[in-house]
Design a protein around this motif. Structure first.
Motif, PDB file in Angstrom:
ATOM      1  N   TYR A  19     -11.369 -22.549  56.890  1.00  0.00           N
ATOM      2  CA  TYR A  19     -12.621 -23.255  56.567  1.00  0.00           C
ATOM      3  C   TYR A  19     -12.727 -23.485  55.062  1.00  0.00           C
ATOM      4  O   TYR A  19     -13.030 -24.588  54.595  1.00  0.00           O
ATOM      5  CB  TYR A  19     -13.824 -22.449  57.066  1.00  0.00           C
ATOM      6  CG  TYR A  19     -15.150 -23.144  56.864  1.00  0.00           C
ATOM      7  CD1 TYR A  19     -15.766 -23.807  57.917  1.00  0.00           C
ATOM      8  CD2 TYR A  19     -15.783 -23.139  55.619  1.00  0.00           C
ATOM      9  CE1 TYR A  19     -16.980 -24.461  57.740  1.00  0.00           C
ATOM     10  CE2 TYR A  19     -16.989 -23.793  55.429  1.00  0.00           C
ATOM     11  CZ  TYR A  19     -17.589 -24.448  56.488  1.00  0.00           C
ATOM     12  OH  TYR A  19     -18.785 -25.102  56.296  1.00  0.00           O
ATOM     13  N   LEU A  22      -9.973 -26.073  53.729  1.00  0.00           N
ATOM     14  CA  LEU A  22     -10.293 -27.469  54.046  1.00  0.00           C
ATOM     15  C   LEU A  22     -11.458 -27.986  53.203  1.00  0.00           C
ATOM     16  O   LEU A  22     -11.455 -29.139  52.767  1.00  0.00           O
ATOM     17  CB  LEU A  22     -10.628 -27.605  55.539  1.00  0.00           C
ATOM     18  CG  LEU A  22      -9.452 -27.578  56.510  1.00  0.00           C
ATOM     19  CD1 LEU A  22      -9.950 -27.528  57.945  1.00  0.00           C
ATOM     20  CD2 LEU A  22      -8.551 -28.797  56.302  1.00  0.00           C
ATOM     21  N   THR A  23     -12.439 -27.115  52.975  1.00  0.00           N
ATOM     22  CA  THR A  23     -13.595 -27.516  52.165  1.00  0.00           C
ATOM     23  C   THR A  23     -13.187 -27.796  50.727  1.00  0.00           C
ATOM     24  O   THR A  23     -13.571 -28.813  50.145  1.00  0.00           O
ATOM     25  CB  THR A  23     -14.681 -26.422  52.187  1.00  0.00           C
ATOM     26  OG1 THR A  23     -15.047 -26.137  53.540  1.00  0.00           O
ATOM     27  CG2 THR A  23     -15.916 -26.875  51.420  1.00  0.00           C
ATOM     28  N   SER A  30     -17.158 -32.887  50.499  1.00  0.00           N
ATOM     29  CA  SER A  30     -17.657 -31.677  51.155  1.00  0.00           C
ATOM     30  C   SER A  30     -19.024 -31.229  50.668  1.00  0.00           C
ATOM     31  O   SER A  30     -19.628 -30.331  51.248  1.00  0.00           O
ATOM     32  CB  SER A  30     -16.666 -30.518  50.947  1.00  0.00           C
ATOM     33  OG  SER A  30     -15.434 -30.785  51.575  1.00  0.00           O
ATOM     34  N   SER A  39     -14.202 -29.394  57.386  1.00  0.00           N
ATOM     35  CA  SER A  39     -14.059 -28.007  57.851  1.00  0.00           C
ATOM     36  C   SER A  39     -15.130 -27.620  58.865  1.00  0.00           C
ATOM     37  O   SER A  39     -14.959 -26.642  59.611  1.00  0.00           O
ATOM     38  CB  SER A  39     -14.116 -27.049  56.655  1.00  0.00           C
ATOM     39  OG  SER A  39     -15.290 -27.276  55.883  1.00  0.00           O
TER      40      SER A  39
END
Length: 307
Positions: A19, A22-23, A30, A39
């Motif tokens: 998480y 990906l962020t 994001s 994410s």
């Protein structure tokens, strides 16, 4: 019990780390009022296995430590995830469960933005609710649900993650081919509209400003053409099937290539924008997914004929 604890901690660390990664990797989209936090699709894992709730809340908190909104995002962003996860623990339908993160993020993140930037006008709050909620909905419904369906179709991943796939298989009305078509269309919209690929530096002040395609539409109208194809991809993928879908995908793919050549010839300055080069990768990805979708549906059709 010890073995279970070790496994639980290891799995939670992996999910939380994914998480966060990906962020941060997609940081430009994001955070903020117009955001597509990719994410967030991981939050749907809670529906398939409640034990991942802890990891997702912790992952959200860590990811928000680098937010431009500072502690506001650490508090309100994490609270939005926590409030979304709690009812999702009892819901076993992906389509319904996905509504809770959309609602919680739309409201709490909008309050957060108002506090962080001293924007308490009703118009500003309404705009933030719309953009944040829409971004969350696109990620969860166009990327999250297809990703969960793909996981549930992979027996190795089902066993490894201990997923309760019977809920998805029994109740969801969304098919994998349709989801894949939606994903590729959504990615086109996200990365060609929201993602700030272009950075300009003022020669006098030496300050850099980042632009998204949406901000450049007036001076670079060809960007609209790329986005239109993405929307058509979603619509075609949702409402067609079989050979009609396959033939349509071929025509769309040809249209993609023709438009790419057209833009390169008519708009000479297009070559200076990363969008132009990223578009050809998008075309190739679309072609591969289109062929894969046809393979899945053709295989399913043959099985039904044999039965």
């Amino acid at each position: 019990m010890k073995k279970f604890n070790v496994r639980f901690i290891a799995e939670s660390a992996i999910i939380a780390g994914l998480y966060v990664a990906l962020t941060w990797l997609l940081a430009p989209i994001s955070y903020g009022a117009v955001q597509f936090r990719i994410s967030e699709f991981l939050i749907l894992l809670v529906v398939l296995n409640p034990k991942y709730a802890y990891a997702l809340v912790i992952g959200c908190f860590i990811a928000n430590t680098t937010s431009p909104m500072g502690w506001y995002d650490m508090v309100f962003g994490t609270a939005a995830t926590l409030l979304a996860v709690l009812p999702m623990l009892k819901i076993k339908r992906l389509e319904i469960a996905a509504l809770f993160p959309v609602i919680s993020n739309a409201i709490l993140v909008s309050i957060e933005l108002g506090l962080a930037f001293d924007l308490f006008a009703i118009e500003a709050f309404g705009f933030n609710v719309l953009t944040v909620g829409l971004g969350e909905a696109v990620v969860l419904y166009c990327i999250g649900i297809p990703a969960m369906l793909a996981l549930c179709n992979n027996e190795t991943m089902v066993d490894l993650l201990e997923l309760e796939k019977q809920h998805v298989v029994k109740h969801t009305t969304i098919t994998l081919p349709r989801c894949l078509s939606t994903v590729i269309g959504a990615l086109g919209i996200i990365f060609f509209v929201a993602y700030p690929f272009l950075t300009r530096t003022d020669s006098e002040t030496m300050e850099s400003t980042t632009y998204s395609a949406l901000a450049l539409v007036k001076e670079q109208p060809w960007v609209v053409l790329f986005c239109v194809f993405s929307v058509v991809t979603i619509v075609w993928g949702l409402f067609t099937k079989g050979k009609v879908k396959f033939l349509g995908n071929i025509l769309l793919w040809i249209g993609f290539l023709v438009s790419y050549i057209f833009v390169g010839v008519i708009f000479e300055e297009a070559a200076h924008y990363p969008y132009f080069y990223g578009y050809i990768l998008y075309v190739l990805l679309f072609a591969l997914i289109g062929c894969y979708i046809f393979y899945i549906e053709d295989l399913k059709s043959r099985k039904e004929q044999l039965v």
